[in-house]
Enzyme design. Structure first.
Site, PDB file in Angstrom:
ATOM      1  N   LYS A  79     -21.031 -42.038  71.167  1.00 44.26           N
ATOM      2  CA  LYS A  79     -22.171 -42.326  72.079  1.00 44.26           C
ATOM      3  C   LYS A  79     -21.627 -42.909  73.158  1.00 44.26           C
ATOM      4  CE  LYS A  79     -26.935 -44.260  71.599  1.00 44.26           C
ATOM      5  NZ  LYS A  79     -27.719 -45.318  70.811  1.00 44.26           N
ATOM      6  N   SER A 154     -32.345 -43.163  70.320  1.00 44.50           N
ATOM      7  CA  SER A 154     -31.670 -43.019  71.613  1.00 44.50           C
ATOM      8  C   SER A 154     -30.323 -42.180  71.411  1.00 44.50           C
ATOM      9  CB  SER A 154     -31.215 -44.199  72.263  1.00 44.50           C
ATOM     10  OG  SER A 154     -30.643 -44.942  71.395  1.00 44.50           O
ATOM     11  N   SER A 178     -32.653 -45.678  66.452  1.00 47.79           N
ATOM     12  CA  SER A 178     -31.811 -44.739  67.332  1.00 47.79           C
ATOM     13  C   SER A 178     -30.780 -43.954  66.751  1.00 47.79           C
ATOM     14  CB  SER A 178     -31.253 -45.586  68.416  1.00 47.79           C
ATOM     15  OG  SER A 178     -32.302 -45.896  69.454  1.00 47.79           O
TER      16      SER A 178
END
Lengths: 488, 97
Positions: A79, A154, A178
């Site tokens: 990420k 997210s 997330s």
């Protein structure tokens, strides 16, 4: 079967037998990325040249008989809020569009020590603020199961990349859901570890008392393997706990007989869609068949968790994001005459709409006159939520709930209604408030073929209980065999 | 509905070092009204005997030895500076402006 379809533990087996090379594995992912990422848009940066060089080096060393980790040459996607030395780490924000990380996050140091190869950096909601990956300053990521829908957020890039075989596994971060919510919406396994289990050093902060890094994987076994690699105390993160190192692979036992699972009734109420509820009842039935004792219970104070979350997370964010001032790194405005202009214009031009919204909310609840009514009150309700969980865990080994009240929603469906978007996290935020571990495990698809995940929650540092129950479920069901993303 | 006004949003934006356009002020005022109206549900709870959660874990202060550790070179840390000169971050003149 293509290499990119395999789980990491299957890849390791083949590597150990000498059936495949790291170069072949890594190459198969870049070919897959070229084939699919035009549609999915999971990657912000692709590190092909560097990854292929590393893969060839590992193969060379292995051939030469050098002592290597068994994970050497396995690729991973990261990420884009986790720092990897020498690569752009953008948080999917214009603010950090050209930021090149000068050091590795501790989790990256740990992966590099095993010669694990970074394929690239994955898209996310800007500064991890969102539940759909639409607030990325660059582009939204699309759900591989239905390209007109969001992958969740997210960590939407991480979940979509694993779901579409563009990475064998990935790291995400979870502040209010997330990791788990995108895992659920994309049909992969996502784990938010206990707060303090994994070092946050090198993770660009959103809400420091809630953030945790964790694995997104194709199955439960890979999740245990990746947690083994990243967990552990780090002197560079004073909130990381000192505890005895565990081998989570040892918890992968196909047996839940006598295990006590509580199902908080509040998460199977009005707000949850009928199809998600039905999927939960099927999971409950399966656990009962397998010998677990499943009972309805209540987490009444859980209904306040989203309110507490948005007060505390935004308060912490407004403070954490104060560092972005256009001086030492990050975006600097071209329009300035004095220092104050640099601060104000850089921040106003560099942050997107949602980030500003949360900074404003956070600044408001911390401001004089409102601090007691919102921030302090929320900190007290946080204690009540933690206490309520502690009471439940006196009676139950695990709690079971949906991860998301609905399956993946359409791109732009919730973008103009911030409150509705915030409530997409309603089943996942209480776990962060409590600092607990939680996992999303895929269990079914709805009538439109969209994946549904269920959530297992344990008391702090009881990840092994989650792994055992999740593994047992997976061994006795066939989600991965029966359902595949269609890219429709 | 929480009675937050446009003027308050403008004040908050100033504290947070943000410039907002008229449209943004309008939009964020409405958003804050809705979000805070939702968040106010926490006032339904009696918290008079409850302590605040200070950290996520029960851990108190952690001390370490005060030791010098090599972290990064100056050049590495300056590589991301939007403007630099002679090994320093460059900013506009602050004194006598």
């Amino acid at each position: 079967m293509e290499l990119y379809e395999l789980t990491v533990h299957e890849l390791i087996e083949k590597l150990e037998k000498g059936e495949i090379t790291s170069e072949e594995i890594t190459k198969s992912y870049f070919e897959r990325i070229k084939e699919k990422d035009g549609q999915v848009k999971a990657y912000v940066s692709i590190l092909e040249e560097q990854a292929m060089t590393n893969a060839k080096q590992v193969d060379c060393d292995r051939k030469a008989g050098k002592m290597l980790s068994k994970f050497a040459g396995i690729p991973i996607g990261i990420k884009d809020n986790v720092c990897v030395t020498g690569t752009r780490t953008t948080c999917s924000s214009k603010m950090l569009e050209n930021f090149v990380a000068p050091y590795n996050a501790t989790v990256i140091e740990k992966l590099k020590a095993e010669d694990i190869i970074c394929l690239g950096k994955l898209n996310m909601d800007e500064f991890a603020m969102g539940s759909s990956t639409e607030t990325s300053a660059f582009f939204p990521t699309h759900n591989p199961w239905d390209l007109t829908r969001v992958p969740g957020g997210s960590s939407g890039g991480s979940a979509a990349a694993v779901a579409s075989d563009m990475a064998p596994w990935a790291l995400g971060s979870d502040t209010g859901g997330s990791i788990r919510q995108p895992a659920s919406l994309c049909g992969v396994v996502g784990l938010k570890p206990t707060y303090g289990l994994v070092s946050r050093f090198g993770l660009i902060a959103y809400a420091s008392s809630l953030d945790q890094i964790g694995p997104l994987t194709k199955d439960v076994t890979d999740s245990a393997i990746l947690l083994n690699l990243i967990a552990g105390h780090d002197p560079k993160d004073t909130t990381s706990m000192e505890y005895e190192k565990k081998d989570y692979k040892g918890s992968l036992i196909n047996d839940v007989k006598g295990m006590k699972i509580g199902v908080p009734k509040e998460y199977l109420g009005e707000g949850t869609s009928a199809e998600v509820k039905e999927a939960m009842f099927k999971v409950i039935k399966k656990y009962q068949e397998l010998g677990a004792i499943v009972e309805e219970c209540s987490l009444d104070v859980g209904q306040y968790a989203s309110a507490v979350y948005y007060i505390l997370a935004c308060a912490e964010a407004s403070s954490n994001l104060g560092r972005f001032d256009g001086i030492r790194y990050g975006y600097r405005t071209e329009k300035f005459e004095n220092l104050r202009d640099i601060y104000k214009n850089s921040r106003s031009e560099g942050f997107g709409t949602e980030v500003k919204r949360r900074i404003i909310l956070g600044t408001y609840v911390l401001s004089s006159g409102y601090y007691d009514a919102y921030y302090k009150k929320a900190q007290k309700v946080r204690t009540m939520i933690k206490n309520a969980y502690a009471e439940l865990f006196k009676k139950y080994d695990l709690l079971l709930s949906p991860v998301s009240p609905t399956t993946a929603f359409k791109i732009s469906e919730k973008m103009n209604d911030p409150l509705q978007m915030y409530l997409a996290d309603i089943c996942t935020v209480p776990v962060n408030i409590g600092g607990l571990p939680g996992m999303s495990i895929p269990c079914d698809v709805d009538s439109e073929g969209l994946p549904i995940g269920f959530q297992l929650i344990a008391k702090p540092f009881a990840e092994e209980t989650i792994f055992r129950a999740a593994f047992t479920y997976e061994q006795n069901t066939n989600f991965r065999e029966e359902h595949k993303p269609t890219f429709k | 509905m929480a009675d937050i006004t446009k003027n308050e949003i403008m004040h908050i934006a100033k504290l947070a070092m943000l410039n907002l356009t008229d449209t943004e002020i309008e939009g964020y005022t409405k958003d804050m009204q809705e979000i805070l109206a939702y968040a106010e549900m926490i006032n339904n709870l009696d918290t008079s005997d409850i302590d605040e959660t200070i950290g996520a874990t029960k851990q108190k202060n952690k001390f370490r030895k005060d030791e010098v550790i090599e972290f990064q070179t100056r050049d590495n840390l300056l590589q991301n500076a939007p403007s630099q000169a002679e090994g320093m971050f460059r900013i506009p003149k602050v004194i006598n402006t």
